[in-house]
Design a protein around this motif. Sequence first.
Motif, short mmCIF file in Angstrom:
data_model
loop_
_atom_site.label_atom_id
_atom_site.label_comp_id
_atom_site.label_asym_id
_atom_site.label_seq_id
_atom_site.Cartn_x
_atom_site.Cartn_y
_atom_site.Cartn_z
N ALA A 115 0.93 -1.00 -0.07
CA ALA A 115 0.01 0.03 -0.08
C ALA A 115 0.92 1.23 0.04
O ALA A 115 0.59 2.16 -0.51
N GLY A 116 1.81 1.08 0.75
CA GLY A 116 2.83 2.34 0.81
C GLY A 116 3.80 2.70 -0.56
O GLY A 116 3.61 3.93 -0.88
N ILE A 117 4.05 1.56 -1.08
CA ILE A 117 4.78 1.79 -2.28
C ILE A 117 3.77 2.36 -3.31
O ILE A 117 4.27 3.24 -4.21
N ILE A 118 2.62 1.89 -3.62
CA ILE A 118 1.57 2.17 -4.45
C ILE A 118 1.17 3.54 -4.17
O ILE A 118 1.18 4.46 -5.10
N LEU A 171 4.75 -2.78 -8.51
CA LEU A 171 5.58 -2.61 -7.59
C LEU A 171 7.02 -2.57 -8.32
O LEU A 171 8.21 -1.84 -8.05
N LEU A 172 7.28 -3.51 -9.18
CA LEU A 172 8.54 -3.47 -10.19
C LEU A 172 8.63 -1.88 -10.85
O LEU A 172 9.97 -1.76 -11.06
N PHE A 173 7.41 -1.56 -11.65
CA PHE A 173 7.63 -0.09 -12.02
C PHE A 173 8.05 0.73 -11.07
O PHE A 173 9.00 1.64 -11.42
N SER A 174 7.47 0.87 -10.09
CA SER A 174 7.77 1.77 -8.96
C SER A 174 9.40 1.82 -8.43
O SER A 174 10.09 2.76 -8.47
N LEU A 175 10.00 0.59 -8.53
CA LEU A 175 11.18 0.35 -8.07
C LEU A 175 12.19 0.87 -9.43
O LEU A 175 13.19 1.55 -8.96
N ASN A 176 11.58 0.58 -10.51
CA ASN A 176 12.61 0.87 -11.60
C ASN A 176 12.61 2.48 -11.46
O ASN A 176 13.55 2.94 -11.89
#
Length: 189
Positions: A115-118, A171-176
């Motif tokens: 939830a926090g990452i999104i 999540l992977l998009f966010s980390l990228n």
Amino acid sequence: MDTLESIVIGIALSAACGFRIFVPPLVMSLVAIYGHLALSSGFEWMGTYPALYAFGIATAIEIAAYYIPWVDNLLDTVATPTAIAFGTWVAAALFPNTDPLLKWTMAVIAGGGSAGIIQALTSFTRLSSTALTVGFGNSIVATIESVGAFVLSGLAIFVPLLAISLVLGLLLFSLNKKFQIRAIKRQSQ
């Protein structure tokens, strides 16, 4: 519902809290009332009509508030810690009744974390929209986020594997994006 399915649904619904905090509990309440979602011990109250009405009103207010210029950015400040808390709570409501320490630890890490990452990704998107369009594009972002919350919540309940795949992709998009920003900062120094 088996243990793995409960965990997958819990994580996907928690991630949806990153888009809109009250949409996943609203969907959970509605689906639990009709007997299609088993809630953990202590969370059965979510499957009642008073809870459904409360989540419905909260969802309507939250969605409407994101269409008010500058209030949307202010809401993001409050929404980030709240999304993490709700993500943890939603995950705990669906995780199996095992050792409470294990259950809540998994809920904090998997549910609150997703939830926090999104939420961080949506806050960054809104901040970028505000900077690029002087706030005029924020209503488009708000609409996409609201639709995303409902779609991800529905998929989490009815097609959990697709929902968790979408969550992992986000999540992977966010980390990228995070690594790209770091690389740009290093290059500018």
